[in-house]
Scaffold this motif. Structure first.
Motif, PDB file in Angstrom:
ATOM      1  N   SER A   1     -16.211 -31.693  12.812  1.00  0.00           N
ATOM      2  CA  SER A   1     -16.548 -31.623  11.323  1.00  0.00           C
ATOM      3  C   SER A   1     -17.732 -32.687  11.178  1.00  0.00           C
ATOM      4  O   SER A   1     -18.586 -32.209  10.206  1.00  0.00           O
ATOM      5  CB  SER A   1     -15.252 -32.494  10.704  1.00  0.00           C
ATOM      6  OG  SER A   1     -14.286 -32.130  10.861  1.00  0.00           O
TER       7      SER A   1
ATOM      8  N   GLN B   1     -14.113 -33.892   4.907  1.00  0.00           N
ATOM      9  CA  GLN B   1     -13.538 -34.385   6.119  1.00  0.00           C
ATOM     10  C   GLN B   1     -13.960 -35.777   6.754  1.00  0.00           C
ATOM     11  O   GLN B   1     -13.039 -36.485   7.183  1.00  0.00           O
ATOM     12  CB  GLN B   1     -13.492 -33.309   7.087  1.00  0.00           C
ATOM     13  CG  GLN B   1     -12.818 -31.979   6.670  1.00  0.00           C
ATOM     14  CD  GLN B   1     -12.899 -30.871   7.594  1.00  0.00           C
ATOM     15  OE1 GLN B   1     -13.488 -30.855   8.812  1.00  0.00           O
ATOM     16  NE2 GLN B   1     -12.419 -29.579   7.370  1.00  0.00           N
ATOM     17  N   MET B   2     -15.243 -35.940   6.755  1.00  0.00           N
ATOM     18  CA  MET B   2     -15.870 -37.434   7.259  1.00  0.00           C
ATOM     19  C   MET B   2     -15.413 -38.213   6.527  1.00  0.00           C
ATOM     20  O   MET B   2     -14.913 -39.364   7.088  1.00  0.00           O
ATOM     21  CB  MET B   2     -17.359 -36.983   7.365  1.00  0.00           C
ATOM     22  CG  MET B   2     -17.830 -36.083   8.431  1.00  0.00           C
ATOM     23  SD  MET B   2     -19.585 -36.294   8.567  1.00  0.00           S
ATOM     24  CE  MET B   2     -20.460 -35.658   7.271  1.00  0.00           C
TER      25      MET B   2
ATOM     26  N   ASN C   1     -10.538 -31.721  13.990  1.00  0.00           N
ATOM     27  CA  ASN C   1     -11.286 -32.067  15.292  1.00  0.00           C
ATOM     28  C   ASN C   1     -12.593 -33.084  14.282  1.00  0.00           C
ATOM     29  O   ASN C   1     -13.441 -32.296  13.887  1.00  0.00           O
ATOM     30  CB  ASN C   1     -11.911 -31.149  16.069  1.00  0.00           C
ATOM     31  CG  ASN C   1     -12.737 -31.711  17.463  1.00  0.00           C
ATOM     32  OD1 ASN C   1     -13.141 -32.621  17.142  1.00  0.00           O
ATOM     33  ND2 ASN C   1     -12.781 -31.047  18.255  1.00  0.00           N
ATOM     34  N   ILE C   2     -12.429 -34.424  14.367  1.00  0.00           N
ATOM     35  CA  ILE C   2     -13.818 -35.085  13.662  1.00  0.00           C
ATOM     36  C   ILE C   2     -15.106 -34.803  14.232  1.00  0.00           C
ATOM     37  O   ILE C   2     -16.115 -34.958  13.454  1.00  0.00           O
ATOM     38  CB  ILE C   2     -13.318 -36.695  13.592  1.00  0.00           C
ATOM     39  CG1 ILE C   2     -14.165 -37.276  12.586  1.00  0.00           C
ATOM     40  CG2 ILE C   2     -12.977 -37.193  15.022  1.00  0.00           C
ATOM     41  CD1 ILE C   2     -14.279 -36.821  11.436  1.00  0.00           C
TER      42      ILE C   2
ATOM     43  N   PHE D   1     -11.791 -39.167   6.981  1.00  0.00           N
ATOM     44  CA  PHE D   1     -11.371 -40.060   8.374  1.00  0.00           C
ATOM     45  C   PHE D   1     -12.043 -41.344   8.499  1.00  0.00           C
ATOM     46  O   PHE D   1     -11.535 -42.167   8.733  1.00  0.00           O
ATOM     47  CB  PHE D   1     -12.161 -38.868   9.422  1.00  0.00           C
ATOM     48  CG  PHE D   1     -12.126 -39.724  10.760  1.00  0.00           C
ATOM     49  CD1 PHE D   1     -10.792 -39.780  11.613  1.00  0.00           C
ATOM     50  CD2 PHE D   1     -13.347 -40.556  11.236  1.00  0.00           C
ATOM     51  CE1 PHE D   1     -10.966 -40.120  12.951  1.00  0.00           C
ATOM     52  CE2 PHE D   1     -13.192 -40.941  12.574  1.00  0.00           C
ATOM     53  CZ  PHE D   1     -12.091 -41.004  13.359  1.00  0.00           C
ATOM     54  N   THR D   2     -13.227 -41.321   7.642  1.00  0.00           N
ATOM     55  CA  THR D   2     -13.886 -42.681   7.260  1.00  0.00           C
ATOM     56  C   THR D   2     -13.248 -43.705   6.843  1.00  0.00           C
ATOM     57  O   THR D   2     -13.099 -44.795   7.198  1.00  0.00           O
ATOM     58  CB  THR D   2     -15.551 -42.484   6.825  1.00  0.00           C
ATOM     59  OG1 THR D   2     -16.017 -41.701   7.501  1.00  0.00           O
ATOM     60  CG2 THR D   2     -16.286 -43.830   6.788  1.00  0.00           C
TER      61      THR D   2
ATOM     62  N   PRO E   1      -9.564 -33.356   8.795  1.00  0.00           N
ATOM     63  CA  PRO E   1     -10.108 -32.732   9.940  1.00  0.00           C
ATOM     64  C   PRO E   1      -9.343 -32.502  10.981  1.00  0.00           C
ATOM     65  O   PRO E   1      -8.432 -33.313  11.465  1.00  0.00           O
ATOM     66  CB  PRO E   1     -11.289 -33.667  10.239  1.00  0.00           C
ATOM     67  CG  PRO E   1     -10.527 -35.111   9.900  1.00  0.00           C
ATOM     68  CD  PRO E   1      -9.871 -34.782   8.696  1.00  0.00           C
TER      69      PRO E   1
END
Length: 243
Positions: A140, A148-149, A136-137, A152-153, A134
């Protein structure tokens, strides 16, 4: 009766009963089935509301609970292998089932505009990998970009494991937030029988019995393979990954 209506243990039974009632209502009570549509939309909105926090807090707290970097590497590598194998199996099963059941053949949507498939472009493998990261989370999450989440997670979870005791307080907060989200999901699921009834009633009223005549055998095969996939996943996750 009150136990059946309120006990969490009987929730699948209530959903099943309301599923059947919804079909009956859609077939014989058309006006009511159209009128009740907002109740189904409300249920779907509540589910969508929880998608982002469920993914973020549950995955992060789950990874952080491992607590050891070496164990995280071992489990992570096995998860990637199992995920790849299950994806391949799922693709094979999907291809076989489509050729057996031919879902949608004979089902027409006269009142719906045809989708222009020429607008769809197959992304390259490189673009697919880059799209997982992402920019920009927050954006997203707002757009429900699931991959994408998850990227990041997982990164947050790995960072928590790597820092260990330095961020024990933050890890505990994530775990507590996950518990809150699970409880919220339990509360939403209490409404699920009404939502399922409304959705099935409206769907049946709009599309009629031909919907079930065409897709019945596909649903039958899909449920069978879904049961197989669930059992297989549970066996693999409990008996292989966590050893």
């Amino acid at each position: 009766m009150s136990t059946f209506l309120l006990n969490k243990k009987y929730l699948p039974h209530r959903v099943g009963v309301c599923f059947i009632i919804g079909i009956i209502a859609g077939l014989f009570f058309h006006d009511f089935s159209i009128w009740v549509k907002p109740a189904g939309d409300l249920f779907m909105n509540m589910i969508k509301m929880l998608i982002v926090p469920v993914i973020f807090f549950s995955v992060t707290s789950g990874i952080a609970a491992i607590g050891d970097v070496q164990r995280l590497k071992r489990i992570g590598s096995k998860v990637v292998i199992v995920y790849f194998l299950m994806t391949v199996i799922a693709c094979i099963v999907g291809i076989v089932m489509v050729n057996i059941t031919h879902p949608g053949v004979g089902f027409t949507l006269d009142n719906m505009q045809a989708f222009d498939t020429s607008k769809v472009k197959t992304p390259s493998f490189v673009n697919f990998l880059f799209d997982m990261v992402p920019v920009n989370i927050v954006d997203s999450m707002a757009k429900n970009q699931i991959m994408q989440m998850i990227f990041f997670t997982v990164l947050v979870g790995v960072a928590l494991v790597s820092l260990g005791e330095k961020v024990a307080g933050v890890t505990k907060i994530f775990d507590q937030c996950a518990s809150i989200i699970y409880k919220m999901l339990d509360i939403v699921m209490l409404y699920s029988p009404i939502g399922v009834l409304a959705l099935m009633a409206n769907t049946t009223a709009v599309f009629g019995p031909k919907l079930f005549g065409v897709l019945a055998k596909f649903v039958f095969y899909r449920l069978g393979w879904l049961s197989f996939d669930l059992v297989f996943s549970l066996v693999v996750s409990s008996g292989y990954i966590l050893k």
